[in-house]
Design an enzyme around this catalytic site. Structure first.
Site, PDB file in Angstrom:
ATOM      1  N   GLY A   1     -12.057 -24.455 -26.319  1.00  0.00           N
ATOM      2  CA  GLY A   1     -13.471 -24.442 -26.054  1.00  0.00           C
ATOM      3  C   GLY A   1     -13.560 -25.850 -25.216  1.00  0.00           C
TER       4      GLY A   1
ATOM      5  N   SER B   1     -14.618 -29.057 -23.353  1.00  0.00           N
ATOM      6  CA  SER B   1     -14.625 -30.198 -23.598  1.00  0.00           C
ATOM      7  C   SER B   1     -16.269 -30.402 -24.410  1.00  0.00           C
ATOM      8  CB  SER B   1     -14.227 -31.028 -23.012  1.00  0.00           C
ATOM      9  OG  SER B   1     -14.738 -32.875 -23.013  1.00  0.00           O
ATOM     10  N   SER B   2     -17.272 -31.072 -25.231  1.00  0.00           N
ATOM     11  CA  SER B   2     -18.305 -30.986 -25.786  1.00  0.00           C
ATOM     12  C   SER B   2     -18.837 -29.887 -26.270  1.00  0.00           C
ATOM     13  CB  SER B   2     -18.809 -32.109 -24.207  1.00  0.00           C
ATOM     14  OG  SER B   2     -18.077 -33.063 -24.027  1.00  0.00           O
TER      15      SER B   2
ATOM     16  N   GLY C   1     -18.438 -28.248 -29.108  1.00  0.00           N
ATOM     17  CA  GLY C   1     -18.970 -28.909 -30.692  1.00  0.00           C
ATOM     18  C   GLY C   1     -16.938 -28.347 -30.855  1.00  0.00           C
ATOM     19  N   LYS C   2     -16.115 -28.757 -30.843  1.00  0.00           N
ATOM     20  CA  LYS C   2     -15.050 -27.976 -31.827  1.00  0.00           C
ATOM     21  C   LYS C   2     -14.959 -29.032 -32.675  1.00  0.00           C
ATOM     22  CE  LYS C   2     -12.551 -27.989 -28.088  1.00  0.00           C
ATOM     23  NZ  LYS C   2     -13.231 -29.060 -26.971  1.00  0.00           N
ATOM     24  N   SER C   3     -14.972 -30.021 -32.818  1.00  0.00           N
ATOM     25  CA  SER C   3     -14.547 -31.510 -33.396  1.00  0.00           C
ATOM     26  C   SER C   3     -15.940 -31.050 -35.039  1.00  0.00           C
ATOM     27  CB  SER C   3     -14.729 -32.031 -32.547  1.00  0.00           C
ATOM     28  OG  SER C   3     -13.376 -32.712 -32.479  1.00  0.00           O
TER      29      SER C   3
ATOM     30  N   ASP D   1      -7.768 -34.710 -29.667  1.00  0.00           N
ATOM     31  CA  ASP D   1      -7.961 -35.928 -28.846  1.00  0.00           C
ATOM     32  C   ASP D   1      -7.407 -37.182 -29.105  1.00  0.00           C
ATOM     33  OD1 ASP D   1      -9.283 -35.256 -27.475  1.00  0.00           O
ATOM     34  OD2 ASP D   1     -11.362 -35.146 -28.110  1.00  0.00           O
TER      35      ASP D   1
END
Length: 184
Positions: free
Chosen positions: A7, A9-10, A12-14, A34
């Site tokens: 997905g 950046s930002s 919500g993957k992490s 990252d």
């Protein structure tokens, strides 16, 4: 086994990955792209050298994920497939039958809000990736972090794992690539 979260950046993957480590029964490793960028020494480089450095970083990351999985580890991947070669590289390296490919979506307004709140991303990064990250169009399961919490997304993925489709999304995408189709 690889759970591949793709997905912008930002998106919500992490956050989903952290929840997956908490809710999955077996031992899993979260390998976010990252983290590989963060390991790199911060040196001033001529602008014309940066693209090659970034590509080598992504290629190394893909090979590290493949190595961890080949050694029998379960891996959660947190990546942005915003360039077609990244997906092709992963298709070549990963066992397509052992990848659960997850599309992580988020509304543009929420992406912008998160980007501003984080303050560690260039403005407009996520918006610029929106039209590219999901262009291949094939997933095993998709989640929307604008409508569901990271925990709910992780639980949905966990529930989906035992009934993942055959052929997998990675198998179908690899077949398309071998047949010479434009996607991936």
């Amino acid at each position: 086994m690889i759970i591949f979260l793709n997905g912008t950046s930002s998106s919500g993957k992490s956050s989903i990955a952290r929840e997956l480590l908490r809710v999955l029964d077996e031992v899993w490793f979260h390998l976010p792209v990252d983290a590989f960028h963060a390991m790199r020494a911060r040196k001033d480089l001529p602008p014309d050298e940066v693209p090659a450095l970034l590509r080598r970083t992504w290629e190394g990351y893909h090979r590290a994920v493949a190595g961890m999985a080949a050694a029998g580890n379960h891996v959660v991947v947190d990546h942005v497939l915003s360039e077609p070669w990244r997906l092709r590289d992963c298709l070549d390296l990963f066992d397509p039958d052992e990848v659960l490919f997850v599309g992580v979506h988020c509304p543009p307004e929420e992406l912008e809000r998160r980007e501003r709140a984080r303050g560690d991303r260039p403005e407009g990064l996520a918006a610029g990736q929106l039209g590219r990250a999901h262009v291949h169009g094939v997933y095993d399961v998709e989640v929307d972090t604008g409508a569901s919490s990271p925990t709910d997304c992780a639980l949905r993925i966990r529930e989906f794992l035992p009934r993942r489709p055959r052929p997998t999304a990675f198998r179908r995408l690899r077949s398309q690539a071998e047949e010479g189709h434009s996607n991936p």
